[in-house]
Scaffold this motif. Structure first.
Motif, mmCIF file in Angstrom:
data_model
loop_
_atom_site.group_PDB
_atom_site.id
_atom_site.type_symbol
_atom_site.label_atom_id
_atom_site.label_comp_id
_atom_site.label_asym_id
_atom_site.label_seq_id
_atom_site.Cartn_x
_atom_site.Cartn_y
_atom_site.Cartn_z
ATOM 1 N N THR A 4 131.579 64.392 109.436
ATOM 2 C CA THR A 4 130.623 64.715 108.389
ATOM 3 C C THR A 4 129.546 65.612 108.968
ATOM 4 O OG1 THR A 4 129.332 62.718 108.832
ATOM 5 C CG2 THR A 4 131.006 62.563 107.130
ATOM 6 N N ARG A 5 128.986 66.454 108.128
ATOM 7 C CA ARG A 5 127.970 67.402 108.565
ATOM 8 C C ARG A 5 126.701 67.165 107.752
ATOM 9 N NH1 ARG A 5 130.055 73.217 109.381
ATOM 10 N NH2 ARG A 5 130.712 72.166 111.262
ATOM 11 N N GLY A 26 125.618 58.193 119.707
ATOM 12 C CA GLY A 26 126.997 57.813 120.011
ATOM 13 C C GLY A 26 128.040 58.342 119.061
ATOM 14 N N ASN A 27 127.691 58.659 117.825
ATOM 15 C CA ASN A 27 128.688 59.175 116.895
ATOM 16 C C ASN A 27 128.461 60.649 116.566
ATOM 17 O OD1 ASN A 27 126.399 58.819 115.325
ATOM 18 N ND2 ASN A 27 127.518 58.109 113.543
ATOM 19 N N VAL A 28 127.591 61.304 117.308
ATOM 20 C CA VAL A 28 127.313 62.720 117.104
ATOM 21 C C VAL A 28 128.249 63.532 117.992
ATOM 22 C CG1 VAL A 28 125.573 64.527 117.328
ATOM 23 C CG2 VAL A 28 124.911 62.279 116.493
ATOM 24 N N ARG A 29 128.978 64.484 117.400
ATOM 25 C CA ARG A 29 129.937 65.305 118.133
ATOM 26 C C ARG A 29 129.343 66.650 118.544
ATOM 27 N NH1 ARG A 29 134.590 63.246 119.760
ATOM 28 N NH2 ARG A 29 135.875 64.895 118.985
ATOM 29 N N ARG A 30 128.466 67.196 117.691
ATOM 30 C CA ARG A 30 127.914 68.517 117.964
ATOM 31 C C ARG A 30 126.561 68.641 117.285
ATOM 32 N NH1 ARG A 30 130.947 73.852 115.934
ATOM 33 N NH2 ARG A 30 130.899 72.583 114.078
ATOM 34 N N ILE A 76 124.014 68.570 112.231
ATOM 35 C CA ILE A 76 124.608 67.484 113.001
ATOM 36 C C ILE A 76 126.016 67.224 112.494
ATOM 37 C CG2 ILE A 76 124.339 65.078 113.725
ATOM 38 C CD1 ILE A 76 121.323 65.874 112.304
ATOM 39 N N ASP A 77 126.997 67.280 113.392
ATOM 40 C CA ASP A 77 128.372 66.901 113.062
ATOM 41 C C ASP A 77 128.591 65.499 113.605
ATOM 42 O OD1 ASP A 77 128.664 69.407 112.041
ATOM 43 O OD2 ASP A 77 130.035 70.129 113.576
ATOM 44 N N ARG A 78 128.931 64.559 112.727
ATOM 45 C CA ARG A 78 129.161 63.171 113.124
ATOM 46 C C ARG A 78 130.606 62.780 112.843
ATOM 47 N NH1 ARG A 78 124.293 60.250 113.455
ATOM 48 N NH2 ARG A 78 122.534 61.338 112.542
ATOM 49 N N THR A 79 131.081 61.794 113.605
ATOM 50 C CA THR A 79 132.399 61.241 113.327
ATOM 51 C C THR A 79 132.220 59.832 112.804
ATOM 52 O OG1 THR A 79 132.652 60.322 115.531
ATOM 53 C CG2 THR A 79 133.469 62.547 115.194
#
Length: 101
Positions: A4-5, A26-30, A76-79
């Motif tokens: 999600t962005r 911890g769930n942030v990818r970028r 923020i890109d999150r998984t």
């Protein structure tokens, strides 16, 4: 895995603190930092298990950016993966079948 962005606007002095908090979630990818005109100034891939000694220069650079402009946008890109959640592999492990061969 779903990514999600989201975007959030911050003022200059808040930029470094906000990025530090995001890195530790911890769930942030970028994390992408954009200036007030929407131009990408910095893009930081966040990897699980990256030590503070590697991220220190990133935080220093973000702090320097904060002094340059009054308003920033953080994308923020999150998984949806959460470490330790049932069904998710432990941090630092390879996926099944991905071994030396």
């Amino acid at each position: 895995m779903t990514v999600t962005r989201e975007e959030t606007k911050v003022r200059g002095p808040e930029l470094a603190e906000r990025v530090k908090k995001l890195i530790h979630e911890g769930n942030v990818r970028r994390i992408i930092v954009k200036d007030s005109r929407g131009h990408t100034v910095m893009e930081v891939p966040v990897t699980v298990g990256v030590g503070a000694f590697i991220l220190a220069p990133v935080i220093t650079a973000v702090s320097a950016l904060a002094a340059l402009a009054a308003e920033w946008t953080i994308q923020i890109d999150r998984t949806d993966d959460v470490i330790g959640e049932p069904g998710s592999p432990p941090a630092g492990t390879a996926s099944a079948g991905a071994g030396p061969g």
